[in-house]
Motif scaffolding. Sequence first.
Motif, short mmCIF file in Angstrom:
data_model
loop_
_atom_site.label_atom_id
_atom_site.label_comp_id
_atom_site.label_asym_id
_atom_site.label_seq_id
_atom_site.Cartn_x
_atom_site.Cartn_y
_atom_site.Cartn_z
N ARG A 1 0.95 -0.99 -0.24
CA ARG A 1 -0.05 -0.25 -0.40
C ARG A 1 0.74 1.57 0.45
NH1 ARG A 1 -2.13 3.30 3.48
NH2 ARG A 1 -4.03 4.61 3.77
N TYR A 2 0.39 2.51 -0.86
CA TYR A 2 1.15 3.97 -0.73
C TYR A 2 0.17 4.78 -0.71
CZ TYR A 2 3.06 8.20 -2.31
OH TYR A 2 3.68 9.39 -2.73
N TYR A 3 0.36 5.62 0.82
CA TYR A 3 -0.14 6.51 1.43
C TYR A 3 0.53 7.25 1.20
CZ TYR A 3 -3.61 9.24 3.87
OH TYR A 3 -4.35 10.12 4.21
N TYR A 4 -0.46 8.88 1.09
CA TYR A 4 0.32 10.04 0.31
C TYR A 4 -1.12 10.97 1.41
CZ TYR A 4 1.00 14.60 -0.52
OH TYR A 4 1.53 16.22 -0.70
N SER A 5 -0.54 11.65 1.68
CA SER A 5 -1.39 12.96 1.84
C SER A 5 -0.71 14.60 2.40
CB SER A 5 -2.49 13.07 3.99
OG SER A 5 -1.89 12.65 4.49
N ASP A 6 -1.40 15.46 1.98
CA ASP A 6 -1.51 16.95 2.53
C ASP A 6 -2.28 17.87 3.16
OD1 ASP A 6 -2.35 17.85 0.20
OD2 ASP A 6 -0.36 17.51 -0.49
N ILE A 7 -3.14 19.16 3.18
CA ILE A 7 -4.02 19.68 3.70
C ILE A 7 -4.62 19.57 2.66
CG2 ILE A 7 -2.55 20.69 5.91
CD1 ILE A 7 -2.91 23.42 3.76
N THR A 8 -4.41 19.26 1.25
CA THR A 8 -5.26 19.74 0.35
C THR A 8 -5.93 18.44 0.10
OG1 THR A 8 -3.75 19.74 -1.03
CG2 THR A 8 -4.65 21.62 -0.54
N LYS A 9 -4.82 17.42 -0.69
CA LYS A 9 -6.07 15.45 -1.11
C LYS A 9 -4.99 14.66 -0.66
CE LYS A 9 -3.69 16.88 -5.09
NZ LYS A 9 -3.18 18.52 -4.25
N SER A 10 -5.19 13.46 -0.67
CA SER A 10 -4.54 12.03 -0.52
C SER A 10 -4.23 11.65 -1.88
CB SER A 10 -5.12 11.56 1.10
OG SER A 10 -6.19 11.56 -0.17
N VAL A 11 -3.52 11.04 -2.09
CA VAL A 11 -2.99 10.40 -2.85
C VAL A 11 -3.05 8.28 -2.18
CG1 VAL A 11 -1.67 8.74 -5.05
CG2 VAL A 11 -2.20 11.30 -4.27
N ASN A 12 -4.06 7.82 -2.43
CA ASN A 12 -3.50 6.27 -2.36
C ASN A 12 -3.74 5.09 -3.48
OD1 ASN A 12 -4.36 4.40 -0.03
ND2 ASN A 12 -5.90 3.07 -1.03
N LYS A 13 -2.79 3.93 -3.65
CA LYS A 13 -2.47 2.43 -4.34
C LYS A 13 -2.27 1.68 -3.40
CE LYS A 13 0.22 1.47 -8.24
NZ LYS A 13 0.52 0.42 -7.06
N ASN A 14 -3.18 0.13 -3.41
CA ASN A 14 -3.24 -0.56 -2.69
C ASN A 14 -2.31 -1.64 -3.67
OD1 ASN A 14 -4.34 0.33 -0.28
ND2 ASN A 14 -6.10 0.08 -1.56
N GLY A 15 -1.65 -3.06 -3.54
CA GLY A 15 -1.25 -3.84 -4.16
C GLY A 15 -0.76 -4.11 -5.52
N THR A 16 -1.32 -4.82 -6.26
CA THR A 16 -0.64 -4.87 -8.02
C THR A 16 -1.87 -4.57 -8.30
OG1 THR A 16 -2.78 -6.86 -7.27
CG2 THR A 16 -0.65 -7.47 -8.11
N ASP A 17 -2.85 -3.55 -7.94
CA ASP A 17 -3.90 -2.32 -8.65
C ASP A 17 -2.84 -0.97 -9.38
OD1 ASP A 17 -5.79 -0.63 -9.86
OD2 ASP A 17 -6.73 -0.50 -7.67
N ASN A 18 -2.60 -1.00 -10.48
CA ASN A 18 -2.45 0.07 -10.82
C ASN A 18 -2.77 1.17 -10.83
OD1 ASN A 18 -0.37 -1.65 -11.55
ND2 ASN A 18 -1.36 -2.08 -13.66
N THR A 19 -3.71 1.45 -10.18
CA THR A 19 -4.57 2.62 -10.18
C THR A 19 -4.13 3.78 -8.78
OG1 THR A 19 -6.94 1.69 -11.29
CG2 THR A 19 -7.21 3.98 -10.10
#
Length: 413
Positions: free
Chosen positions: A102-120
């Motif tokens: 799992r990859y996760y990023y966040s700041d005060i305006t947005k978050s970005v999330n990516k799980n496993g083999t899902d390329n989205t």
Amino acid sequence: MKLSKKSVTVLSFTIGACLFVSTAFADTLLGSGYDRLKGSAKTTASMMEKDMKNYTLEALYTLKDNDKTLIQGSTSQKMDVENHMKEENTTTKDANGETTSRYYYSDITKSVNKNGTDNTYYVMEYPANESKFRSVDFKNPFKEKGAPEIEKIVDAVVGGLKDYVQVEEGPEGGKVYSGSLSETQVPAVLNAVSSFGIKQMLNDDRDMPAIESDVFVKKVVGSANENKAGYLENVTGDITLSGKDKNGVQHDLNLNVIVKLSEVGNTKITLPDLTGAKVEKVSYSNGFSSKYVGKYKNDIIMEKDGKFVKIGERMVEIISVDNDKVKGKYSETVIPGYESQYPDKDAFDFEYDPAASSTFTYKDAKGEQKNGSIHQGATGKVYFEMNVEIVNENSYRSISKPYYDGEFSRIFE
């Protein structure tokens, strides 16, 4: 294998208590190892809460049953408190060799999330009026509710363990703590607490061996490095818990943990470059969309006469998701004959508006107003929390009802 949230919590408490007891108590030429290590832990937590503008926290862990790996994983978390940014990479491998990430990023305006083999990459934009709630904070465990009482209990337990830790001067200043305990050195009170916690955890998790008797702490080894600035940089722990299942088979559960705090003041976090990547924008309502409309349920389960017994069901119905607002119903039913074990059956409507609050309000079975929350879970599942207590504008905690399970699965008719 995927450990439940309850299992992780109980296991963490048991392991934490054992490691704390085993690595914190000594009288040496430098003074009380117990007081020094506890003081260093408090200093580290205080600095992470107030003084460290940014840092990197890494952890590696492996859990084995009789040398068979049940789960192993790693996590790397970058925190930039000053700029309200966070980035996390997590990888887990189960007993079947299946790896999830799992990859996760966040700041005060947005978050970005990516799980496993899902390329989205799933991107969630926060409304402008929610920015103030998106600060990145470290929650000091020594300031949590009940922490002083837990500390007093630990202080009382350590009585006879004052000769098992070595405290030395570090090569570049600071201190080096190390120690170990064998099964004959672990006090009876610690074994009693551990035995209770282990059986509660293992018997409630179908993926763990069902240890039922002769539970004890077999071995504990730990170390911690404190730098000259006064905070802990490296902590390692290795603990073996032993017991027998219903067939009399001996199980040695071994957990090895390594935690590292580094790049203090030098951690850099940047928004991931999604140029050319598959990106899907997610509704701010915690990822809810019309596909979540439907009914979800789980069983109310209690332990009776050494067995697990279903005594009722919980139901969450999401009626609509419109303009980020989630409307729904919650209800509980109890099987006749078990009313005395579950007397307060809740039933209410709810409306969750994430732009207004991170929780919704409802009235419980006694007519008292409470807070609740709802979040998306794994595919076809949602998490529904009740009796949520707001700690501050950035955090909350949930005080669960007896026999409560917050994970609900979709009903397909």
